[in-house]
Each structure stands twice: as structure tokens, then as C-alpha cells.
Design a protein around this motif. Structure first.
Motif, PDB file in Angstrom:
ATOM      1  N   ALA A  84       0.838  -1.202   0.000  1.00 15.37           N
ATOM      2  CA  ALA A  84       0.000   0.000   0.000  1.00 15.37           C
ATOM      3  C   ALA A  84       0.874   1.253   0.000  1.00 15.37           C
ATOM      4  N   PRO A  85       0.355   2.339  -0.520  1.00 13.99           N
ATOM      5  CA  PRO A  85       1.132   3.582  -0.497  1.00 13.99           C
ATOM      6  C   PRO A  85       1.249   4.124   0.930  1.00 13.99           C
ATOM      7  N   ALA A  86       2.395   4.668   1.216  1.00 16.80           N
ATOM      8  CA  ALA A  86       2.657   5.232   2.539  1.00 16.80           C
ATOM      9  C   ALA A  86       1.908   6.553   2.703  1.00 16.80           C
ATOM     10  N   THR A  87       1.351   6.751   3.904  1.00 17.83           N
ATOM     11  CA  THR A  87       0.658   8.001   4.226  1.00 17.83           C
ATOM     12  C   THR A  87       1.185   8.626   5.514  1.00 17.83           C
ATOM     13  N   HIS A  88       2.061   7.935   6.195  1.00 16.62           N
ATOM     14  CA  HIS A  88       2.608   8.409   7.463  1.00 16.62           C
ATOM     15  C   HIS A  88       4.133   8.293   7.406  1.00 16.62           C
ATOM     16  N   VAL A  89       4.825   9.332   7.847  1.00 13.06           N
ATOM     17  CA  VAL A  89       6.284   9.382   7.775  1.00 13.06           C
ATOM     18  C   VAL A  89       6.842   9.716   9.155  1.00 13.06           C
ATOM     19  N   VAL A  90       7.918   9.026   9.518  1.00  7.77           N
ATOM     20  CA  VAL A  90       8.666   9.381  10.727  1.00  7.77           C
ATOM     21  C   VAL A  90      10.091   9.685  10.293  1.00  7.77           C
ATOM     22  N   GLU A  91      10.580  10.858  10.677  1.00  8.87           N
ATOM     23  CA  GLU A  91      11.965  11.229  10.400  1.00  8.87           C
ATOM     24  C   GLU A  91      12.693  11.419  11.717  1.00  8.87           C
TER      25      GLU A  91
ATOM     26  N   LEU B 276      19.565  14.004   9.029  1.00  6.02           N
ATOM     27  CA  LEU B 276      18.611  12.907   8.933  1.00  6.02           C
ATOM     28  C   LEU B 276      19.297  11.589   9.280  1.00  6.02           C
ATOM     29  N   GLU B 277      18.756  10.859  10.257  1.00  4.08           N
ATOM     30  CA  GLU B 277      19.281   9.556  10.634  1.00  4.08           C
ATOM     31  C   GLU B 277      18.478   8.434   9.983  1.00  4.08           C
ATOM     32  N   TYR B 278      17.163   8.595   9.930  1.00  6.73           N
ATOM     33  CA  TYR B 278      16.325   7.605   9.263  1.00  6.73           C
ATOM     34  C   TYR B 278      14.996   8.227   8.876  1.00  6.73           C
ATOM     35  N   ARG B 279      14.360   7.574   7.920  1.00  7.81           N
ATOM     36  CA  ARG B 279      13.027   7.969   7.463  1.00  7.81           C
ATOM     37  C   ARG B 279      12.244   6.682   7.266  1.00  7.81           C
ATOM     38  N   VAL B 280      11.130   6.569   7.979  1.00  2.00           N
ATOM     39  CA  VAL B 280      10.258   5.400   7.907  1.00  2.00           C
ATOM     40  C   VAL B 280       8.935   5.850   7.309  1.00  2.00           C
ATOM     41  N   GLU B 281       8.429   5.097   6.332  1.00  2.00           N
ATOM     42  CA  GLU B 281       7.146   5.405   5.709  1.00  2.00           C
ATOM     43  C   GLU B 281       6.220   4.206   5.858  1.00  2.00           C
ATOM     44  N   VAL B 282       4.985   4.453   6.311  1.00  2.00           N
ATOM     45  CA  VAL B 282       4.002   3.379   6.481  1.00  2.00           C
ATOM     46  C   VAL B 282       2.628   3.844   6.006  1.00  2.00           C
TER      47      VAL B 282
ATOM     48  N   HIS C  18      -0.695   0.336   8.860  1.00  2.00           N
ATOM     49  CA  HIS C  18       0.520  -0.056   9.589  1.00  2.00           C
ATOM     50  C   HIS C  18       1.127   1.092  10.391  1.00  2.00           C
ATOM     51  N   ARG C  19       0.354   2.129  10.584  1.00  2.57           N
ATOM     52  CA  ARG C  19       0.854   3.283  11.341  1.00  2.57           C
ATOM     53  C   ARG C  19       1.344   2.877  12.733  1.00  2.57           C
ATOM     54  N   TRP C  20       0.717   1.865  13.308  1.00  2.00           N
ATOM     55  CA  TRP C  20       1.112   1.389  14.640  1.00  2.00           C
ATOM     56  C   TRP C  20       2.567   0.944  14.678  1.00  2.00           C
ATOM     57  N   LEU C  21       3.102   0.485  13.557  1.00  2.00           N
ATOM     58  CA  LEU C  21       4.499   0.052  13.517  1.00  2.00           C
ATOM     59  C   LEU C  21       5.467   1.213  13.750  1.00  2.00           C
ATOM     60  N   ALA C  22       5.060   2.405  13.380  1.00  2.00           N
ATOM     61  CA  ALA C  22       5.945   3.564  13.472  1.00  2.00           C
ATOM     62  C   ALA C  22       5.847   4.291  14.811  1.00  2.00           C
ATOM     63  N   ARG C  23       4.908   3.896  15.641  1.00  2.00           N
ATOM     64  CA  ARG C  23       4.720   4.612  16.913  1.00  2.00           C
ATOM     65  C   ARG C  23       5.969   4.631  17.778  1.00  2.00           C
ATOM     66  N   HIS C  24       6.708   3.533  17.812  1.00  2.00           N
ATOM     67  CA  HIS C  24       7.888   3.441  18.697  1.00  2.00           C
ATOM     68  C   HIS C  24       9.113   4.166  18.135  1.00  2.00           C
ATOM     69  N   TRP C  25       9.064   4.569  16.867  1.00  2.00           N
ATOM     70  CA  TRP C  25      10.211   5.259  16.275  1.00  2.00           C
ATOM     71  C   TRP C  25      10.212   6.713  16.733  1.00  2.00           C
ATOM     72  N   PRO C  26      11.263   7.151  17.436  1.00  2.00           N
ATOM     73  CA  PRO C  26      11.314   8.552  17.842  1.00  2.00           C
ATOM     74  C   PRO C  26      11.595   9.449  16.640  1.00  2.00           C
ATOM     75  N   GLY C  27      11.074  10.640  16.700  1.00  2.00           N
ATOM     76  CA  GLY C  27      11.300  11.596  15.626  1.00  2.00           C
ATOM     77  C   GLY C  27      10.033  12.344  15.298  1.00  2.00           C
ATOM     78  N   ARG C  28      10.097  13.074  14.211  1.00  2.00           N
ATOM     79  CA  ARG C  28       8.963  13.879  13.763  1.00  2.00           C
ATOM     80  C   ARG C  28       7.999  12.999  12.966  1.00  2.00           C
ATOM     81  N   HIS C  29       6.775  12.895  13.442  1.00  2.00           N
ATOM     82  CA  HIS C  29       5.729  12.122  12.779  1.00  2.00           C
ATOM     83  C   HIS C  29       4.874  13.075  11.958  1.00  2.00           C
ATOM     84  N   SER C  30       4.600  12.708  10.718  1.00  2.00           N
ATOM     85  CA  SER C  30       3.758  13.544   9.867  1.00  2.00           C
ATOM     86  C   SER C  30       2.968  12.671   8.912  1.00  2.00           C
TER      87      SER C  30
END
Length: 163
Positions: free
Chosen positions: A12-19, A29-35, A39-51
Motif C-alpha cells: 500500500a502507499p505510505a501516508t505516514h512518515v517518521v523522520e 537525517l538519521e532515518y526515514r520510515v514510511e508506512v 501499519h501506522r502502529w508500527l511507526a509509533r515506537h520510532w522517535p522523531g517527527r511524525h507527519s
């Protein structure tokens, strides 16, 4: 050198980003996660800016710019440890030993071909890490190979878990 990781098997296309950005290196930039939304719940534990963003990219795609030791630690904390009960502390920080123990744990308890595939990829990562320690493989090239094997194992693990 950045490492591409795939945290899900979802297309599926990503709609949520954590940087995640460095606190020391001018907020590099250390990492960028797209979900995706599912699957947004997968990104909850990643610290950073959520958008949120317009749909695009692939769910589970991660570009990881962190140093080798931090990427390995991330793999261990996020999925290897919860899956196999192995961690770096139990092996005095020895990456090769921790990966070998995780490989054995999975190999001994694997049920189904896909779990054997995860075990095989972890075994390969352990073997390369052991070769780096013993001097058979140049450090930088070996670390890239370990991270590539871990990324493959992580993608297979996501498929096995149906994530």
C-alpha cells in the motif's frame, strides 16, 4: 552509506512518515520510515517527527543513515530480540555471537519454510560478522554485507508475520 530496509510486506502507499534526526550533527537525517494508515502502529515506537502525507512511496520503506552499530542495535531491538529473545548485552556486545544465537534459536524452532528463510538470512549475517571479526573480510565491506543480510531477514520476517 544509507541502508534501505523494508519493515513490511505491504504494498500500500505510505501516508505516514517518521523522520529521526541527530541531536549532535546539525539535525542530520538519521532515518526515514514510511508506512500506510493500516501499519501506522508500527511507526509509533520510532522517535522523531511524525507527519502525514499524500499517498506515495511504499509502506514499510525505511532509509537508514545511521552508523553500523546503531543499525544493528535497531535490528536487534525492533525485531530480532522480540522474535528470538537474543540481545547484544547477553553476548557482551558481540554482534556475531548475538546473530549466531538468534540464527540457532530460529533454526531449532522454525516451523515452515519462511521461518527457515529468516534463519538462513540471519545465519548469513552471523557468518559475515564472524568473518569481519576474524579478518577474513574487510571491515567496511563486511559491515555492508551484514546490514544487507539483516535487511533481507527483516523483510522476510515481516512477510512471515503478515505485516
Amino acid at each position: 552509506m544509507p541502508v534501505l530496509r523494508q519493515l513490511t510486506a505491504c504494498s500500500a502507499p505510505a501516508t505516514h512518515v517518521v523522520e529521526g534526526r541527530s541531536r549532535k550533527k546539525r539535525r542530520a537525517l538519521e532515518y526515514r520510515v514510511e508506512v500506510c494508515a493500516g501499519h501506522r502502529w508500527l511507526a509509533r515506537h520510532w522517535p522523531g517527527r511524525h507527519s502525514t502525507r499524500e499517498p506515495g512511496g511504499r509502506c514499510g520503506a525505511m532509509m537508514d543513515h545511521r552508523a553500523y552499530a546503531r543499525v544493528v542495535q535497531s535490528h536487534v531491538e525492533v525485531w530480532i530480540g522480540p522474535l528470538t529473545a537474543q540481545d547484544l548485552q547477553a553476548h557482551d556486545g558481540d554482534v556475531a555471537a548475538a546473530l549466531r544465537a538468534a540464527h540457532r534459536w530460529l533454526q531449532d524452532g522454525a516451523r515452515g519454510e519462511i521461518w527457515h528463510a529468516v534463519a538462513a538470512a540471519l545465519g548469513h549475517a552471523a557468518w559475515v560478522a564472524e568473518a569481519v571479526v576474524s579478518g577474513l573480510v574487510e571491515v567496511e565491506a563486511g559491515e555492508r554485507q551484514v546490514l544487507a543480510a539483516l535487511s533481507a531477514a527483516e523483510a522476510i520476517d515481516g512477510t512471515a508475520r503478515g505485516v
